[in-house]
Design an enzyme around this catalytic site. Structure first.
Site, PDB file in Angstrom:
ATOM      1  N   VAL A 245       0.834  -1.203   0.000  1.00 52.63           N
ATOM      2  CA  VAL A 245       0.000   0.000   0.000  1.00 52.63           C
ATOM      3  C   VAL A 245       0.867   1.250   0.000  1.00 52.63           C
ATOM      4  CG1 VAL A 245      -1.748   1.299   1.274  1.00 52.63           C
ATOM      5  CG2 VAL A 245      -1.941  -1.191   1.081  1.00 52.63           C
TER       6      VAL A 245
ATOM      7  N   ARG B  14      -9.996   3.768  13.569  1.00 54.15           N
ATOM      8  CA  ARG B  14     -11.280   3.848  12.864  1.00 54.15           C
ATOM      9  C   ARG B  14     -12.484   3.975  13.795  1.00 54.15           C
ATOM     10  NH1 ARG B  14      -9.960  -1.270   8.971  1.00 54.15           N
ATOM     11  NH2 ARG B  14      -8.431  -0.233   7.633  1.00 54.15           N
TER      12      ARG B  14
ATOM     13  N   CYS C  80     -10.646  -1.946   3.344  1.00 54.31           N
ATOM     14  CA  CYS C  80     -10.739  -1.946   1.880  1.00 54.31           C
ATOM     15  C   CYS C  80     -12.101  -2.424   1.385  1.00 54.31           C
ATOM     16  CB  CYS C  80      -9.627  -2.790   1.276  1.00 54.31           C
ATOM     17  SG  CYS C  80      -9.419  -4.409   2.017  1.00 54.31           S
TER      18      CYS C  80
ATOM     19  N   GLY D 262      -4.894  -7.977   0.044  1.00 59.47           N
ATOM     20  CA  GLY D 262      -5.421  -7.324   1.245  1.00 59.47           C
ATOM     21  C   GLY D 262      -4.753  -7.811   2.512  1.00 59.47           C
TER      22      GLY D 262
ATOM     23  N   ARG E 100     -11.779 -15.033   1.518  1.00 63.42           N
ATOM     24  CA  ARG E 100     -10.523 -14.815   0.804  1.00 63.42           C
ATOM     25  C   ARG E 100     -10.487 -15.762  -0.392  1.00 63.42           C
ATOM     26  NH1 ARG E 100      -7.873 -10.376   1.795  1.00 63.42           N
ATOM     27  NH2 ARG E 100      -7.443 -10.830   3.992  1.00 63.42           N
TER      28      ARG E 100
ATOM     29  N   HIS F 143     -10.966  -6.704  -5.150  1.00 60.79           N
ATOM     30  CA  HIS F 143     -12.022  -7.298  -4.326  1.00 60.79           C
ATOM     31  C   HIS F 143     -13.347  -7.259  -5.079  1.00 60.79           C
ATOM     32  CE1 HIS F 143      -9.289  -7.511  -1.116  1.00 60.79           C
ATOM     33  NE2 HIS F 143      -9.795  -6.643  -0.265  1.00 60.79           N
TER      34      HIS F 143
END
Length: 343
Positions: free
Chosen positions: A14, A99, A130, A161, A235, A242
């Protein structure tokens, strides 16, 4: 005068995407600094057509920066984000560390850009998970039009991810199977090559996983606390991108044609929805793009005011790096952060 930007975690997937996107979007930066741990000191990373060397996070002076884009994991963020924020540098964090704090805005610019103003309480802004980011981009315009009551979402999440080691595991297992090497799970709980694993993050007491809980909590915080949402996160053996199968129940009538028209006008979305072979977008086709793609929009006759759709996005971009850069862009455009004068 431009801005000084620190990208923390610059050697990760990332972090490298953040550097790419800053260059691609021509963010008004005077200086961009790559920050990593001491073991990566001096390592070279790409920023546009330039190569820059990594600085040690413990030795770097963040007071000369206007933004710190964090992608070094939750533990690093918990330790360093408050320290960096205290220097006056605005932290935009990609981990889950901040978050769910009430005094930290959780932002997807296409959805709740006005909430950015709350950053002054801690000088920290959080980036969502994500899988949540692409979901709420698609839900927002529909919620404004007809009011969303309930969402059922099943995710098909790529291994990127979970980081570079997870991508390596998929690659090594896939190669190994063709030469009859027995796959040995290391990062994942089971074989990921040619398989699907309905388990992301740890299990909670109610039987859901933390990844599923994140989607519920973050959608409520970003979009509307009254929305009911249930998720199953899986997954899949895809490197990047995604996919999400989304079922929505509205308060008011919403036809597939209406939804299609609304989504075509919404920021950050591209609708590709032809009812024919190949008339939809798959994960491999979204890689490297900024957009959230919506396909397979159709009415659900099993509930009143129901719709189903397929949502795909590059998780390293919109799900992480792009969203982080967009938050910084929104702050610049709104005049919330001015470049600091450095000696």
């Amino acid at each position: 005068m431009g801005y000084n930007i620190a990208v923390v975690g610059a050697t990760g997937n990332v972090g490298q995407e953040m550097l790419n996107i800053l260059a691609e979007r021509e963010f008004p930066a005077d200086e961009v600094f790559a920050i990593a741990s001491r073991r990566s000191l001096g390592r070279e990373v790409s920023y546009g057509d330039r190569t820059i060397k990594c600085h040690d996070i413990e030795q770097f002076d963040f007071s000369k920066c206007d933004f710190a884009l964090m992608s070094a994991g939750g533990d690093v963020s918990k330790e360093w984000s408050p320290k960096i924020a205290a220097t006056g540098c605005v932290v935009i964090d990609n981990s889950s560390a901040w978050r769910y704090h009430e005094d930290v805005p959780l932002i997807v610019p296409e959805v709740n850009a006005d909430d950015i103003a709350g950053y002054t309480k801690r000088n920290i802004i959080a980036n969502p998970n994500c899988s949540t980011a692409q979901l709420v981009v698609a839900l927002k315009p529909l919620h404004e039009a007809a009011g969303i009551k309930r969402v059922v979402v099943s995710t098909y999440q790529s291994v990127s991810g979970a980081g570079k080691d997870a991508m390596d595991e998929l690659w090594n297992q896939t190669k190994g199977i063709f030469v009859t090497d027995e796959p040995e799970p290391e990062h994942f709980t089971k074989q990921i090559a040619f398989n699907c694993i309905p388990h992301i993050d740890r299990f909670l007491d109610d039987g859901s996983t933390r990844e599923e809980w994140k989607m519920v909590a973050e959608t409520k915080k970003i979009l509307d606390p009254k929305i009911k949402l249930t998720a199953t996160c899986v997954r899949v053996p895809v490197f990047v991108g995604h996919g999400e199968a989304v079922n929505i129940e509205f308060e008011r009538e919403m036809s597939a044609d209406q939804a299609r028209d609304i989504l075509r006008e919404a920021p950050g979305i591209l609708v590709v929805d032809k009812r024919e072979d190949g008339g939809y977008i798959t994960p491999v086709e979204c890689v490297g793009d900024y957009a959230t793609y919506v396909s397979r929009i159709r009415e659900d006759s099993t509930v009143d005011n129901g719709l189903a759709m397929w949502v795909v996005s590059d998780n390293l971009r919109k799900g992480a790096a792009l969203n982080t850069v967009q938050i910084a862009e929104a702050m610049v455009n709104r005049g919330l952060v001015k470049p600091r004068e450095t000696v």
